[in-house]
Design an enzyme around this catalytic site. Structure first.
Site, short mmCIF file in Angstrom:
data_model
loop_
_atom_site.label_atom_id
_atom_site.label_comp_id
_atom_site.label_asym_id
_atom_site.label_seq_id
_atom_site.Cartn_x
_atom_site.Cartn_y
_atom_site.Cartn_z
N CYS A 1 0.81 -1.22 0.00
CA CYS A 1 0.00 0.00 0.00
C CYS A 1 0.85 1.27 0.00
CB CYS A 1 -1.00 -0.02 1.15
SG CYS A 1 -2.40 1.09 0.88
N LYS B 1 -12.21 8.27 0.53
CA LYS B 1 -11.39 7.10 0.81
C LYS B 1 -11.94 5.88 0.08
CE LYS B 1 -9.60 4.33 4.66
NZ LYS B 1 -9.61 4.12 6.14
N SER C 1 -7.95 -0.16 1.07
CA SER C 1 -8.24 0.87 2.06
C SER C 1 -7.19 1.97 1.89
CB SER C 1 -8.17 0.29 3.47
OG SER C 1 -8.38 1.29 4.44
N HIS D 1 -4.76 -4.79 0.21
CA HIS D 1 -4.36 -5.41 1.48
C HIS D 1 -4.83 -6.86 1.54
CE1 HIS D 1 -2.81 -1.85 3.58
NE2 HIS D 1 -3.78 -1.17 2.98
N GLU E 1 -3.52 -9.12 3.04
CA GLU E 1 -3.22 -9.65 4.37
C GLU E 1 -4.33 -9.41 5.38
OE1 GLU E 1 -2.01 -5.33 4.76
OE2 GLU E 1 -2.03 -6.86 3.18
#
Length: 331
Positions: free
Chosen positions: A135, A156, A184, A227, A229
């Site tokens: 990111c 966002k 995100s 993301h 993860e």
């Protein structure tokens, strides 16, 4: 006959003993580093997330940038379990994962850790077999390497999005051509700018742009805008945090609900709370926020794909390390 047999005569020729083959020494375990730059509230959670994806078959070591501001509890954890980034060069790593951090400045090169970060980027280009940037770390790396500026978005980007394969690559072996990936972020990298500088875009979406891209030189650099993860509840916790910031005045706008993430019933409850919070904004209202277990997200459909992506990455690291060792042996 017995005498002849014993002496090797009368047709019983003596033969040499079969050759003995020494078993090849097993390849040493991969040595992977995690340079964890996440803020204090997400430090241990991020450590756990990447530990799960990287697995237990490698030697995993933790590092931190001293220039990332820390509170006393996080500093105590880092002092106990982490080494400073200055120890990376002597750690004998095969590969490194570098996480992002919550942005504090309008420009990445104004962040307090940027000088230390760019020093690490310069080192990994030669010092590791591969590095994976997550990111905001991906944004900062391409800014330093090629001057590619991230672009702020109006709102966002938060949710789980379908990302399609755009190029065949060993990183995507065994994965479906379209995969859900959590995102995100407040900023985006221009796809045209990446392609113009020689980056290969491996996965993308018309809705959110580039998801995964690489730069393959002497060291394979892997960049993730998303993301993979994330745990099942990570986006929910971020949404709750952002609502708290709206209620206490730390941010001006009420956060949008993460897209393609909550169940329909959960989304209806959260939308009702959002309407109330916009009309009666007050810090005390945070106590009325619906409980996490009452507003569940959908099952984490991205996690199997994330695990496969990381297995593929580790397999590439192992193969490229073997090639590098063979080349050094010949030289």
């Amino acid at each position: 006959m017995l005498e002849h047999a014993a002496s090797g005569e009368a047709g019983f020729a003596e033969t040499a003993p079969p050759p003995r083959f020494e078993a090849a020494a097993p390849a040493p375990r991969l040595r992977i580093g995690l340079l964890n730059n996440m803020p204090d509230t997400a430090l241990v959670q991020t450590e756990r997330q990447f530990r799960r994806l990287i697995g237990g078959d490698v030697e995993l070591s933790f590092f931190s940038l001293a220039s990332v501001p820390r509170g006393p509890l996080a500093r105590a954890h880092l002092d106990r379990f982490y080494a400073p980034h200055t120890a990376l060069a002597s750690a004998g790593l095969d590969a490194l994962v570098i996480t992002g951090s919550e942005p504090k400045a309008a420009r990445l090169d104004a962040e307090p850790y940027y000088a230390d970060f760019t020093g690490v980027v310069d080192w990994v280009a030669q010092g590791t077999v591969s590095t994976l940037f997550s990111c905001l770390a991906a944004h900062a790396a391409v800014l330093h390497l090629d001057g590619i500026e991230r672009r702020p978005m109006a709102t966002k980007l938060s949710g789980v999005y379908s990302c399609a394969t755009s190029r065949v690559h060993p990183l995507l072996a065994g994965l479906s051509p379209v995969m859900p990936v959590p995102h995100s972020r407040w900023n985006d990298l221009p796809e045209a700018g990446l392609l113009a500088k020689g980056y290969a875009v491996l996965r993308r979406s018309d809705a959110i742009g580039v998801d995964l891209f690489v730069r393959d030189a002497s060291s394979l650099m892997v960049f993730l805008q998303g993301h993979p993860e994330y745990e099942t509840d990570t986006l929910a916790r971020e949404y709750r945090r952002d609502i708290g910031r709206f209620l206490d005045g730390s941010r001006d706008t009420f956060p949008d609900l993460p897209e393609n993430y909550y169940t329909d019933d959960a989304a209806a409850q959260l939308d009702a709370f959002a309407d109330r919070a916009r009309r009666h904004r007050a810090p005390a209202l945070h106590a009325d926020f619906p409980a996490m277990d009452a507003t569940p997200p959908r099952p984490a459909a991205w996690q199997d794909g994330a695990a496969r992506l990381f297995r593929n990455w580790l397999a590439l690291v192992a193969a490229n390390r073997a090639l590098r060792m063979a080349s050094e042996a010949v030289a």
